[in-house]
Design an enzyme around this catalytic site. Structure first.
Site, PDB file in Angstrom:
ATOM      1  CD  GLU A   1      -3.775  -2.272   7.639  1.00 13.00           C
ATOM      2  OE1 GLU A   1      -2.615  -2.436   7.270  1.00 13.00           O
ATOM      3  OE2 GLU A   1      -4.454  -1.294   7.328  1.00 13.00           O
TER       4      GLU A   1
ATOM      5  N   GLY B   1       2.732  -0.997   4.482  1.00  8.71           N
ATOM      6  CA  GLY B   1       2.751   0.406   4.096  1.00  8.71           C
ATOM      7  C   GLY B   1       4.174   0.873   3.838  1.00  8.71           C
TER       8      GLY B   1
ATOM      9  CD  GLU C   1      -3.047   5.828   6.590  1.00  6.46           C
ATOM     10  OE1 GLU C   1      -3.088   5.902   5.341  1.00  6.46           O
ATOM     11  OE2 GLU C   1      -2.067   5.372   7.209  1.00  6.46           O
TER      12      GLU C   1
ATOM     13  CG  ASN D   1      -1.725   1.235   1.391  1.00  6.67           C
ATOM     14  OD1 ASN D   1      -1.856   2.012   0.443  1.00  6.67           O
ATOM     15  ND2 ASN D   1      -2.288   1.445   2.572  1.00  6.67           N
ATOM     16  CD1 TRP D   2       4.059   1.391  -2.443  1.00  9.90           C
ATOM     17  CD2 TRP D   2       4.515   2.831  -4.089  1.00  9.90           C
ATOM     18  NE1 TRP D   2       5.253   1.013  -3.011  1.00  9.90           N
ATOM     19  CE2 TRP D   2       5.548   1.886  -4.023  1.00  9.90           C
ATOM     20  CE3 TRP D   2       4.578   3.830  -5.061  1.00  9.90           C
ATOM     21  CZ2 TRP D   2       6.650   1.913  -4.885  1.00  9.90           C
ATOM     22  CZ3 TRP D   2       5.660   3.854  -5.922  1.00  9.90           C
ATOM     23  CH2 TRP D   2       6.701   2.907  -5.833  1.00  9.90           C
ATOM     24  CE  LYS D   3      -0.167   3.577   4.714  1.00  7.64           C
ATOM     25  NZ  LYS D   3      -0.160   3.744   6.146  1.00  7.64           N
TER      26      LYS D   3
ATOM     27  CG  HIS E   1      -6.049   2.205   5.236  1.00  2.95           C
ATOM     28  ND1 HIS E   1      -5.614   3.155   6.132  1.00  2.95           N
ATOM     29  CD2 HIS E   1      -5.024   1.327   5.085  1.00  2.95           C
ATOM     30  CE1 HIS E   1      -4.369   2.861   6.498  1.00  2.95           C
ATOM     31  NE2 HIS E   1      -3.988   1.756   5.880  1.00  2.95           N
TER      32      HIS E   1
ATOM     33  N   GLY F   1       2.098   2.583  10.990  1.00  5.18           N
ATOM     34  CA  GLY F   1       3.087   3.658  10.895  1.00  5.18           C
ATOM     35  C   GLY F   1       3.767   4.005  12.210  1.00  5.18           C
TER      36      GLY F   1
ATOM     37  CB  SER G   1       4.727  -1.424  12.368  1.00  2.31           C
ATOM     38  OG  SER G   1       4.330  -0.083  12.601  1.00  2.31           O
TER      39      SER G   1
END
Ligand code: PGA
Length: 246
Positions: free
Chosen positions: A166, A225, A101, A11-13, A99, A172, A204
């Site tokens: 998650e 991530g 976020e 997941n490159w965000k 997600h 992160g 993480s």
């Protein structure tokens, strides 16, 4: 012995560039071609790079393409949004939904349920993210929070859905739950959705901790991530997965 399938989701965000996407797709597909066939890699770059990533890969690529979100309707007057059929039309096979976020930005359970339905209709594999807050973890109410998030699945057909467990506090942060906590959360999700459900861990993950996490029989892969951004780090993650699952 036939290996259980495992997924490694990158997941490159909101990171990357056209050049880095092209180079990464090519390199990671090569790394996957040396890994056991039971391991599927899924690259989720930012939306503008989806078609570019797909074009950098051969037809029968081991690396699949995924999006990080989709809209809950097939089409309509929704400026700036992208529908699930549009993702499928651009070579996507997977889509991350819910997600944390995005949930933190106001995405509701109802919206997530609608997105899941549209993704399934479009033939995409949804990767539904669930996970407890730091407060729920400290209070020991992780399973309650997971049950609440899973309730939104309702009557949807689950056989094609991947669940990513998650913990919000692990994303992160460099912190991860203990192996026992990961196993317990995965068992709980399977007890709610059925033992055949594929549950991935995210938060993480790196090449060092992946070995222990993937050694747990409950875990069917990882959503990665920041450690997925660099080719060398992702190659190390694929090598670690190959060692455990090969
Ligand atoms: P992280 O992110 O690996 O950087 O913790 C995981 C995720 O947000 O999916």
């Amino acid at each position: 012995m036939k290996q259980h399938p495992s997924w490694l989701i990158a997941n490159w965000k909101m990171y990357g560039s056209a050049d880095s996407v092209r180079g990464y797709a090519f390199a990671i597909n090569s790394a996957l071609s040396r890994a056991p066939a039971s391991i599927t890699g899924v690259f989720c770059p930012p939306l503008p790079y989806l078609a570019l990533a797909r074009a950098a890969l051969p037809y029968n690529s081991r690396l699949k393409i995924g999006a990080q979100n989709c809209h809950g309707e097939k089409e309509g007057a929704h400026t700036g949004e992208t529908s699930a059929p549009m993702l499928a039309d651009n070579g996507c096979g997977y889509v991350i939904i819910g997600h944390s976020e995005r949930r933190a930005g106001g995405e509701t359970d109802a919206a997530i349920a609608t997105k899941l339905a549209r993704a399934l209709e479009a033939g995409l594999v949804p990767i539904l993210c669930v996970g407890e807050s730091a407060e729920a973890h400290a209070a020991g109410t992780t399973t309650d929070m997971l049950s609440q998030q899973l309730a939104l699945l309702g009557e949807l057909p689950l056989s094609r859905v991947l669940i990513a467990y998650e913990p919000i506090w692990a994303i992160g942060s460099g912190k991860t739950p203990t192996a026992a906590e990961i196993a317990a959360a995965h068992r709980h999700i399977k007890s709610v959705l059925g033992s055949e459900t594929s549950v991935l861990y995210g938060g993480s993950v790196n090449a060092r901790n992946l070995r222990e996490i993937l050694s747990l029989p409950e875990v069917s892969g990882a959503l990665i991530g920041s450690a997925s951004l660099k080719v060398s780090d992702m190659e190390a993650i694929i090598a670690a997965a190959a060692e455990v699952r090969g």
